[in-house]
Motif scaffolding. Structure first.
Motif, PDB file in Angstrom:
ATOM      1  N   LEU A 256       0.802  -1.181   0.105  1.00 12.38           N
ATOM      2  CA  LEU A 256      -0.111  -0.100   0.040  1.00 12.38           C
ATOM      3  C   LEU A 256       0.927   1.091   0.185  1.00 12.38           C
ATOM      4  N   ALA A 257       0.719   2.185  -1.109  1.00 12.08           N
ATOM      5  CA  ALA A 257       1.798   3.176  -1.143  1.00 12.08           C
ATOM      6  C   ALA A 257       1.127   4.493  -0.972  1.00 12.08           C
ATOM      7  N   GLY A 258       1.235   5.563  -0.037  1.00 13.25           N
ATOM      8  CA  GLY A 258       0.482   6.678  -0.038  1.00 13.25           C
ATOM      9  C   GLY A 258       1.421   7.713  -0.116  1.00 13.25           C
ATOM     10  N   SER A 259       2.960   7.500  -0.324  1.00 15.24           N
ATOM     11  CA  SER A 259       3.757   8.308  -0.550  1.00 15.24           C
ATOM     12  C   SER A 259       3.705   9.043  -1.775  1.00 15.24           C
ATOM     13  N   CYS A 260       4.010  10.209  -1.934  1.00 19.27           N
ATOM     14  CA  CYS A 260       4.199  10.966  -3.560  1.00 19.27           C
ATOM     15  C   CYS A 260       5.705  10.873  -3.679  1.00 19.27           C
ATOM     16  N   SER A 261       6.621  10.684  -2.945  1.00 18.20           N
ATOM     17  CA  SER A 261       7.956  11.062  -3.040  1.00 18.20           C
ATOM     18  C   SER A 261       8.511  10.450  -4.339  1.00 18.20           C
ATOM     19  N   VAL A 262       9.449  10.823  -4.632  1.00 18.19           N
ATOM     20  CA  VAL A 262      10.166  10.646  -5.930  1.00 18.19           C
ATOM     21  C   VAL A 262      10.617   9.216  -5.938  1.00 18.19           C
ATOM     22  N   GLU A 337      -5.533   8.802   3.268  1.00 15.84           N
ATOM     23  CA  GLU A 337      -4.954   7.875   4.379  1.00 15.84           C
ATOM     24  C   GLU A 337      -6.170   6.934   4.731  1.00 15.84           C
ATOM     25  N   ASP A 338      -7.241   7.581   4.949  1.00 13.27           N
ATOM     26  CA  ASP A 338      -8.745   6.836   5.456  1.00 13.27           C
ATOM     27  C   ASP A 338      -8.863   5.560   4.530  1.00 13.27           C
ATOM     28  N   GLU A 361       2.909   9.233   7.119  1.00 15.30           N
ATOM     29  CA  GLU A 361       1.582   9.407   7.604  1.00 15.30           C
ATOM     30  C   GLU A 361       0.786   8.310   7.048  1.00 15.30           C
ATOM     31  N   THR A 362       0.996   7.614   5.781  1.00 12.96           N
ATOM     32  CA  THR A 362       0.178   6.524   5.642  1.00 12.96           C
ATOM     33  C   THR A 362       0.429   5.294   6.554  1.00 12.96           C
ATOM     34  N   SER A 363       1.615   5.044   6.917  1.00  7.17           N
ATOM     35  CA  SER A 363       1.852   4.152   7.594  1.00  7.17           C
ATOM     36  C   SER A 363       1.211   4.139   9.318  1.00  7.17           C
ATOM     37  N   GLY A 364       1.164   5.637   9.534  1.00  6.34           N
ATOM     38  CA  GLY A 364       0.468   5.732  10.849  1.00  6.34           C
ATOM     39  C   GLY A 364      -1.025   5.449  10.807  1.00  6.34           C
ATOM     40  N   ALA A 365      -1.774   5.733   9.741  1.00  7.23           N
ATOM     41  CA  ALA A 365      -2.963   5.684   9.354  1.00  7.23           C
ATOM     42  C   ALA A 365      -3.311   4.175   9.227  1.00  7.23           C
ATOM     43  N   LYS A 401       7.665   1.911   5.217  1.00  8.87           N
ATOM     44  CA  LYS A 401       8.785   2.594   4.617  1.00  8.87           C
ATOM     45  C   LYS A 401       8.518   4.159   4.504  1.00  8.87           C
ATOM     46  N   SER A 402       9.723   4.765   4.958  1.00  7.53           N
ATOM     47  CA  SER A 402       9.427   6.184   4.770  1.00  7.53           C
ATOM     48  C   SER A 402       9.476   6.400   3.321  1.00  7.53           C
ATOM     49  N   GLY A 403       8.560   7.320   2.821  1.00 12.16           N
ATOM     50  CA  GLY A 403       8.401   7.709   1.438  1.00 12.16           C
ATOM     51  C   GLY A 403       9.735   7.755   0.713  1.00 12.16           C
TER      52      GLY A 403
END
Ligand SMILES: Nc1ncnc2c1ncn2[C@@H]1O[C@H](COP(=O)(O)OP(=O)(O)O)[C@@H](O)[C@H]1O
Ligand SMILES: O=C(O)[C@@H](O)C(=O)COP(=O)(O)O
Length: 425
Positions: A256-262, A337-338, A361-365, A401-403
């Protein structure tokens, strides 16, 4: 407990746990405030993972103080405040206000701000933060969805977040060794400085910093300073060796990926190119009811049992700014996130036991929704990202994983470090 740490997000906490565990300290990660019944005995280090990086400063202060009190009550001899190696924050906080509050709580008259993490290219020179070869303000972090970082001068950044006097100590002094550094810290204290931004180019600087600062009641920074601190304190703990593989419960895998990082967007592209089934979350469709968490979860469950479905919301800066200007930054972030959290719950109930989550933030949620409260730290997948095993709630192998972390093949190779539980003796 040699170190009790309060981390402002969950992947940041995991990153610090990995650093401490690899350095020989028996480490546990608590998600959210530890309840009185949680058994933290026997740990050399406990890291409490909050989700306080982007909430209002007053709430972050309150939550961090509660975590600090719980760690103290559990026997923490010194405290650390862990934030991002790219200093993710806004002018309203939360690094400054939380540091102030924890200094008051611990009685610290001086602390350091040491975000550097050289293994992932985060270094500090003359108080300026670099990401790889670029200044922070010229790195992809300038476009972070929640905390765009557009000023690389950390004394200035922190100065906008706190009324305390912020100073710096440069690498020339640090390279003169522990005694010179201690002298410089004392001179800073005498001059009324309360927070010292410390340069760091490589791990030898972290070792010097760790040795000179280990007795401070409060240290602040990224996971890098954990390396220096652990080295300075290791003799006081029983030897602990970090595992190189982790037994994991039988079950299906998902990402599940919620990070927008490069970095995460590159990992998604690599996973898609390798043939992983993938499904994009469409924020507009979600708001209009044309897409839902249930429907996405149904899609993942319907994939072949031996495949690893990838669900992602990750958008590039142009797409993201369009979404944010239409729906608002916080509202669109919370919706994503939700949704990912609701998908994760359905997957857990459908027998997915091995999950890789991208984004702090995603991992927290997601972990909150999964009901996971305590983590043991497993092997390193890439710098800053270990496998973890839940020790409370459902038995799950989780990689948080940190983004920005991880090599391009992260989503493909991470699974190789897991082994069936039966093989573990
Ligand atoms: N398509 C999107 N539109 C709006 N917000 C998004 C989108 N995708 C992700 N986000 C939000 O961006 C934030 C990313 O933060 P995070 O999960 O901490 O990742 P990172 O580790 O890269 O900082 C989350 O709040 C997430 O919900
Ligand atoms: O220090 C770091 O870079 C990480 O530990 C961290 O905090 C990352 O946060 P996210 O990018 O939000 O995952």
């Amino acid at each position: 407990m040699l170190i009790g740490a309060v981390a402002d997000d969950i992947t940041g906490a995991t990153d610090l746990c990995l650093m401490l565990s690899r350095s020989g300290l028996k480490t546990r990660q608590v998600i959210g405030l530890p309840g009185p019944q949680m058994d933290l005995s026997g740990a050399d280090a406990v890291v409490v993972a909050l989700k306080s990086r982007t909430i209002p400063a007053a709430d972050a202060v309150e939550m961090s103080l509660q975590a600090a009190k719980a760690l103290r009550a559990a026997g923490a001899q010194r405290l650390m405040f862990k934030y991002c190696s790219t200093f993710d924050s806004t002018d309203e906080g939360n690094i400054g206000p939380v540091t102030e509050a924890l200094m008051e709580f611990t009685g610290a008259t001086l602390t350091i701000a040491c975000p550097a993490f050289p293994a992932t290219g985060r270094t500090v020179y003359k108080g300026h933060l670099f990401v790889g070869d670029r200044l922070l303000s010229e790195s992809p972090l300038k476009d972070h969805p929640l905390t765009p970082m557009r000023d690389p001068d950390l004394v200035r950044v922190l100065g906008r977040q706190t009324a305390l006097k912020v100073g710096s100590i440069d690498v020339t002094t640090i390279r003169q060794g522990e005694a010179a550094l201690r002298k410089a810290l004392e001179a800073a204290r005498a001059a009324g400085t309360r927070i010292v931004v410390t340069d760091t180019i490589d791990e030898s600087d972290l070792m010097t910093l760790g040795a000179a600062c280990a007795e401070m009641p409060l240290i602040t920074g990224g996971s890098g300073i954990g390396l220096g601190l652990a080295a300075a304190l290791r003799d006081q703990s029983d030897a602990h060796s970090a595992p190189d593989r982790m037994p994991a419960p039988e079950g299906r895998c998902a990402i599940l990926a919620g990070s927008c990082s490069v970095a995460t967007r590159g990992q998604i592209a690599a996973a898609q190119a390798a043939g992983l089934p993938s499904r994009a979350l469409d924020v507009e469709a979600l708001t209009e009811g044309r897409q839902s968490a249930d429907e996405i979860a149904d899609w993942a469950i319907a994939q072949p049992a031996d495949s690893t479905p990838l669900i992602y919301s990750s958008a590039d800066p142009a797409q993201l700014s369009k979404i944010q200007s239409r729906l608002g930054r916080d509202a669109s972030g919370a919706l994503v996130e939700d949704t990912l959290a609701a998908v994760a719950e359905r997957l857990r109930d459908a027998g997915f036991t091995r999950m890789l989550i991208a984004g702090g933030e995603t991992s927290g949620a997601v972990t909150t929704a999964l009901g996971v409260r305590l983590l043991d730290i497993g092997p390193e997948i890439d710098p800053g990202v270990p496998w973890t095993m839940s020790l409370s709630g459902p038995r799950l192998a989780l990689a948080l994983k940190s983004g920005n972390f991880g090599a391009e093949d992260f989503f493909l190779k991470a699974w190789d470090l897991l082994e069936p539980e039966a093989e573990h003796v």
